[in-house]
Design a protein around this motif. Sequence first.
Motif, PDB file in Angstrom:
ATOM      1  N   ILE A  82     -78.637 -83.630  46.722  1.00  0.00           N
ATOM      2  CA  ILE A  82     -78.800 -83.942  45.098  1.00  0.00           C
ATOM      3  C   ILE A  82     -78.891 -85.500  45.020  1.00  0.00           C
ATOM      4  N   GLU A  83     -79.906 -85.979  44.399  1.00  0.00           N
ATOM      5  CA  GLU A  83     -79.938 -87.275  43.921  1.00  0.00           C
ATOM      6  C   GLU A  83     -80.534 -87.668  42.775  1.00  0.00           C
ATOM      7  N   HIS A  84     -80.234 -88.712  42.138  1.00  0.00           N
ATOM      8  CA  HIS A  84     -81.121 -89.115  40.806  1.00  0.00           C
ATOM      9  C   HIS A  84     -82.043 -90.172  41.167  1.00  0.00           C
ATOM     10  N   ASP A  85     -81.673 -90.880  42.365  1.00  0.00           N
ATOM     11  CA  ASP A  85     -82.661 -91.877  43.056  1.00  0.00           C
ATOM     12  C   ASP A  85     -83.750 -91.381  43.518  1.00  0.00           C
ATOM     13  N   MET A  86     -84.916 -91.347  42.532  1.00  0.00           N
ATOM     14  CA  MET A  86     -86.254 -90.716  42.855  1.00  0.00           C
ATOM     15  C   MET A  86     -86.825 -91.348  44.027  1.00  0.00           C
ATOM     16  N   SER A  87     -86.818 -92.632  44.078  1.00  0.00           N
ATOM     17  CA  SER A  87     -87.528 -93.197  45.170  1.00  0.00           C
ATOM     18  C   SER A  87     -86.877 -92.969  46.685  1.00  0.00           C
ATOM     19  N   LEU A  88     -85.516 -92.628  46.565  1.00  0.00           N
ATOM     20  CA  LEU A  88     -84.813 -92.235  47.764  1.00  0.00           C
ATOM     21  C   LEU A  88     -85.199 -90.812  47.930  1.00  0.00           C
ATOM     22  N   VAL A  89     -85.087 -90.004  47.081  1.00  0.00           N
ATOM     23  CA  VAL A  89     -85.481 -88.488  47.269  1.00  0.00           C
ATOM     24  C   VAL A  89     -86.919 -88.140  47.738  1.00  0.00           C
ATOM     25  N   MET A  90     -87.724 -89.132  47.204  1.00  0.00           N
ATOM     26  CA  MET A  90     -89.329 -88.869  47.568  1.00  0.00           C
ATOM     27  C   MET A  90     -89.657 -89.443  48.856  1.00  0.00           C
ATOM     28  N   SER A  91     -88.896 -90.363  49.334  1.00  0.00           N
ATOM     29  CA  SER A  91     -89.157 -91.057  50.681  1.00  0.00           C
ATOM     30  C   SER A  91     -88.624 -90.284  51.919  1.00  0.00           C
ATOM     31  N   VAL A  92     -87.303 -89.420  51.798  1.00  0.00           N
ATOM     32  CA  VAL A  92     -86.661 -89.140  52.639  1.00  0.00           C
ATOM     33  C   VAL A  92     -86.819 -87.479  52.858  1.00  0.00           C
ATOM     34  N   CYS A  93     -86.958 -86.733  51.728  1.00  0.00           N
ATOM     35  CA  CYS A  93     -87.042 -85.527  51.594  1.00  0.00           C
ATOM     36  C   CYS A  93     -88.406 -84.681  52.146  1.00  0.00           C
ATOM     37  N   GLN A  94     -88.404 -83.677  52.963  1.00  0.00           N
ATOM     38  CA  GLN A  94     -89.614 -82.876  53.352  1.00  0.00           C
ATOM     39  C   GLN A  94     -90.000 -81.929  52.170  1.00  0.00           C
ATOM     40  N   ARG A  95     -88.938 -81.263  51.474  1.00  0.00           N
ATOM     41  CA  ARG A  95     -89.401 -80.384  50.466  1.00  0.00           C
ATOM     42  C   ARG A  95     -88.433 -80.720  49.427  1.00  0.00           C
ATOM     43  N   ILE A  96     -88.776 -80.408  47.957  1.00  0.00           N
ATOM     44  CA  ILE A  96     -88.024 -80.805  47.019  1.00  0.00           C
ATOM     45  C   ILE A  96     -88.145 -79.295  46.131  1.00  0.00           C
ATOM     46  N   GLU A 100     -88.609 -96.259  30.356  1.00  0.00           N
ATOM     47  CA  GLU A 100     -88.910 -97.400  31.386  1.00  0.00           C
ATOM     48  C   GLU A 100     -88.009 -97.846  32.343  1.00  0.00           C
ATOM     49  N   PRO A 101     -88.465 -97.523  33.825  1.00  0.00           N
ATOM     50  CA  PRO A 101     -89.821 -97.449  34.425  1.00  0.00           C
ATOM     51  C   PRO A 101     -90.013 -95.788  34.237  1.00  0.00           C
ATOM     52  N   SER A 102     -91.230 -95.476  34.396  1.00  0.00           N
ATOM     53  CA  SER A 102     -91.658 -94.062  34.082  1.00  0.00           C
ATOM     54  C   SER A 102     -91.026 -93.353  35.479  1.00  0.00           C
ATOM     55  N   ILE A 103     -90.451 -92.144  34.928  1.00  0.00           N
ATOM     56  CA  ILE A 103     -90.032 -91.113  36.068  1.00  0.00           C
ATOM     57  C   ILE A 103     -91.257 -90.661  37.048  1.00  0.00           C
ATOM     58  N   ALA A 104     -92.442 -90.494  36.325  1.00  0.00           N
ATOM     59  CA  ALA A 104     -93.584 -90.204  37.019  1.00  0.00           C
ATOM     60  C   ALA A 104     -93.974 -91.205  38.201  1.00  0.00           C
ATOM     61  N   LYS A 105     -93.999 -92.507  37.578  1.00  0.00           N
ATOM     62  CA  LYS A 105     -94.391 -93.643  38.466  1.00  0.00           C
ATOM     63  C   LYS A 105     -93.440 -93.811  39.722  1.00  0.00           C
ATOM     64  N   THR A 106     -92.132 -93.590  39.416  1.00  0.00           N
ATOM     65  CA  THR A 106     -90.848 -93.871  40.407  1.00  0.00           C
ATOM     66  C   THR A 106     -91.210 -92.813  41.331  1.00  0.00           C
ATOM     67  N   MET A 107     -91.575 -91.483  40.979  1.00  0.00           N
ATOM     68  CA  MET A 107     -91.858 -90.343  41.945  1.00  0.00           C
ATOM     69  C   MET A 107     -92.901 -90.750  42.732  1.00  0.00           C
ATOM     70  N   GLN A 108     -94.010 -90.888  42.136  1.00  0.00           N
ATOM     71  CA  GLN A 108     -95.003 -91.276  42.779  1.00  0.00           C
ATOM     72  C   GLN A 108     -95.291 -92.430  43.747  1.00  0.00           C
ATOM     73  N   GLU A 109     -94.616 -93.365  43.373  1.00  0.00           N
ATOM     74  CA  GLU A 109     -94.300 -94.583  44.441  1.00  0.00           C
ATOM     75  C   GLU A 109     -93.578 -94.269  45.678  1.00  0.00           C
ATOM     76  N   GLY A 110     -92.479 -93.504  45.340  1.00  0.00           N
ATOM     77  CA  GLY A 110     -91.475 -92.998  46.258  1.00  0.00           C
ATOM     78  C   GLY A 110     -92.250 -92.027  47.233  1.00  0.00           C
ATOM     79  N   ALA A 111     -93.349 -91.377  46.821  1.00  0.00           N
ATOM     80  CA  ALA A 111     -93.803 -90.294  47.600  1.00  0.00           C
ATOM     81  C   ALA A 111     -94.974 -90.690  48.364  1.00  0.00           C
ATOM     82  N   ARG A 112     -95.175 -92.018  48.373  1.00  0.00           N
ATOM     83  CA  ARG A 112     -96.456 -92.534  49.259  1.00  0.00           C
ATOM     84  C   ARG A 112     -95.895 -92.830  50.752  1.00  0.00           C
TER      85      ARG A 112
END
Length: 289
Positions: free
Chosen positions: A216-230, A277-289
Motif C-alpha cells: 500500500i503506498e501513496h507515492d505513485m512514482s514508487l508504486v509504478m516503478s516497483v509493482c508488477q501488478r496493481i 498539481e502535479p497531476s496524478i495521471a502524469k505522476t502515474m504515467q512517468e512512474g510506469a515508464r
Amino acid sequence: MTDAKNSEQPILKAEHLGITFGGLKAVSDFNMTIRKGELIGLIGPNGAGKTTVFNLLTGVYKPTEGDFWLDGQHMNGKKTYQVVRAGIARTFQNIRLFKQLTVEQNVLVAFDESFSYHMGGAIFRTPRFWKQENEMHAKAMDLLKIFDLDGLASTQAANLPYGQQRKLEIARALATGMKLLLLDEPAAGMNPTETEDLLRCINTIRDRFGIAILLIEHDMSLVMSVCQRIQVLDYGRTIASGTPEEIANNPQVISAYLGADDSDDAEADSTDHATPEPSIAKTMQEGAR
C-alpha cells in the motif's frame, strides 16, 4: 500445456472477501491472487479500504463475507499471532518499533520460536545456549546488512533517523520468516533520497528471498516503478486491476483520485475548482515508464 507459474499454488488467494461495520460495507467482494516472488500494489484514495484489507489479512478484523488462503491454508478466523506464525508479516503506517531496545534487539525479538532453548540452558549458559545465541546474532546481522543497518546494531532504535527506522521495521518483519510481506505506506514521511533507498531495499528483498509482497503506498512514482501488478480500490470495491501502464491510463482510476465530476452541468469556473498539481495521471504515467 499448462504454464508452470499459473499451476503453482498461490501464496495468497482471496475470494469475495469483505467486512461490514454496522450497515457500512468497508470492503466488499475483494479478490486477489499473489504468487511467490510477486510484488503487487494496492492503491486508492484515502478511505478506500486499503488498510482494512490488511487488517482482514492479518486477523485484526474477521471477514463477514468471503475467504482467503495463505499457501493453501484457510485463514478465516485466525488470530493475529496465528497469522504471523502461518507466514504473514506486516509493517504499519505509523512506525511501531521497540524504541528503547537496540537495532539488533528489535530484530532478535522477531525470531520468536525460530530458536529455542530450555530455561536451564539460559541460566547455566550451556553450549547449546551459546550456539543458538551466536546463530541468532549472525542471522540478525545478515538481515541488518541488507538495509545498511549492521553498523548501527548497538544503537538504540529511538535514535535512528526516520528513514532508517522504516527500514528497521521491515527488517524485523523479515525476521519472522514470512511467506507474504504486507507493507503499509513504507515511504510515508520519507524524502526523495530515502524513498529511492527504500525502493532498492524492496527490490533486494524480493530478489534475494523470493517472498510475495503486497504494497500500500501513496507515492505513485514508487508504486509504478516497483509493482508488477496493481489493484485499485474505491469505496471498498475494486475498480481496476492490471499492469502499471494499464492503471496509469485508466480513466476510472484517475477520476477516483481527482474526484472528477463527469456530469454535463459541472462547474468549469477555475476560481471554484483548482486543478491538482502535479497531476496524478502524469505522476502515474512517468512512474510506469
